[in-house]
Design an enzyme around this catalytic site. Structure first.
Site, PDB file in Angstrom:
ATOM      1  N   HIS A  32       0.794  -1.258   0.068  1.00  0.00           N
ATOM      2  CA  HIS A  32      -0.167  -0.182  -0.103  1.00  0.00           C
ATOM      3  C   HIS A  32       0.857   1.207   0.091  1.00  0.00           C
ATOM      4  O   HIS A  32       1.958   1.110   0.368  1.00  0.00           O
ATOM      5  CB  HIS A  32      -0.824  -0.131   1.493  1.00  0.00           C
ATOM      6  N   GLU A  46       1.005   3.912   1.895  1.00  0.00           N
ATOM      7  CA  GLU A  46       1.776   4.192   3.314  1.00  0.00           C
ATOM      8  C   GLU A  46       3.019   3.146   3.739  1.00  0.00           C
ATOM      9  O   GLU A  46       4.152   3.710   4.084  1.00  0.00           O
ATOM     10  CB  GLU A  46       0.732   4.328   4.346  1.00  0.00           C
ATOM     11  N   CYS A  67      -6.414   2.491   5.153  1.00  0.00           N
ATOM     12  CA  CYS A  67      -7.064   1.248   5.731  1.00  0.00           C
ATOM     13  C   CYS A  67      -6.365   0.852   7.086  1.00  0.00           C
ATOM     14  O   CYS A  67      -5.591   1.543   7.542  1.00  0.00           O
ATOM     15  CB  CYS A  67      -6.586   0.415   4.469  1.00  0.00           C
ATOM     16  N   CYS A  90      -2.464   0.036   7.170  1.00  0.00           N
ATOM     17  CA  CYS A  90      -1.638   1.229   7.246  1.00  0.00           C
ATOM     18  C   CYS A  90      -1.815   1.981   8.366  1.00  0.00           C
ATOM     19  O   CYS A  90      -0.816   2.426   8.929  1.00  0.00           O
ATOM     20  CB  CYS A  90      -2.046   2.141   5.973  1.00  0.00           C
ATOM     21  N   ASP A 120      -8.478  -4.492  -3.663  1.00  0.00           N
ATOM     22  CA  ASP A 120      -7.464  -3.415  -2.833  1.00  0.00           C
ATOM     23  C   ASP A 120      -7.914  -3.431  -1.403  1.00  0.00           C
ATOM     24  O   ASP A 120      -7.270  -3.421  -0.512  1.00  0.00           O
ATOM     25  CB  ASP A 120      -7.096  -2.347  -3.467  1.00  0.00           C
TER      26      ASP A 120
END
Length: 146
Positions: free
Chosen positions: A51, A53, A78, A81, A141
């Protein structure tokens, strides 16, 4: 006018999209200095945890202490992260938007993280365009079953 660090995160998101990936970008900043930048690379690297981050934190490398850092992200993080934010005790997260994905704001705030949502049209439009044209990839995702 958009904050210069958010502008860098948006540039990262655009780069990710240009590479055929998901347009989410992130920047880690401490005392006005960029420590790392990254974008979602899940598609490009076939890595489910790449991801934006996480990519940003990896690129920042070992910095020892994350106090006084701010993580910028074009989209609300999310839980994966947000977990990294809490684990490393990053105390401030600035996001471009949370309309297309509400993420883990409540989780971060419950752990003492200040979350600032800039609600930027540019970030929303970037995600809306992507989601409309790539619904299956987006669902993958965010962990939504087909």
């Amino acid at each position: 006018m958009i904050d210069r660090f958010m502008e860098l995160a948006i540039e990262e998101a655009r780069q990710g999209r240009k590479e055929g990936g998901i347009p989410i970008g992130s920047v880690l900043v401490k005392e006005g200095i960029v420590l790392g930048k990254g974008h979602n690379r899940r598609v490009q690297e076939q890595d489910p945890v790449a991801h934006a981050e996480i990519d940003c934190l990896r690129r920042a490398g070992r910095i020892g202490n994350y106090s006084n850092t701010t993580l910028y992200s074009t989209l609300m993080p999310c839980y994966l992260c947000a977990g990294a934010v809490v684990q490393f005790e990053i105390k401030r997260v600035v996001v471009g938007e949370s309309k297309t994905f509400p993420g883990a704001r409540v989780f971060m705030e419950a752990h003492g993280v200040e979350v600032v949502d800039l609600d930027l049209t540019e970030c929303k439009e970037l995600m809306e365009e992507f989601i409309n044209n790539n619904q299956q990839l987006w669902n993958e995702d965010i962990g939504v079953a087909p």
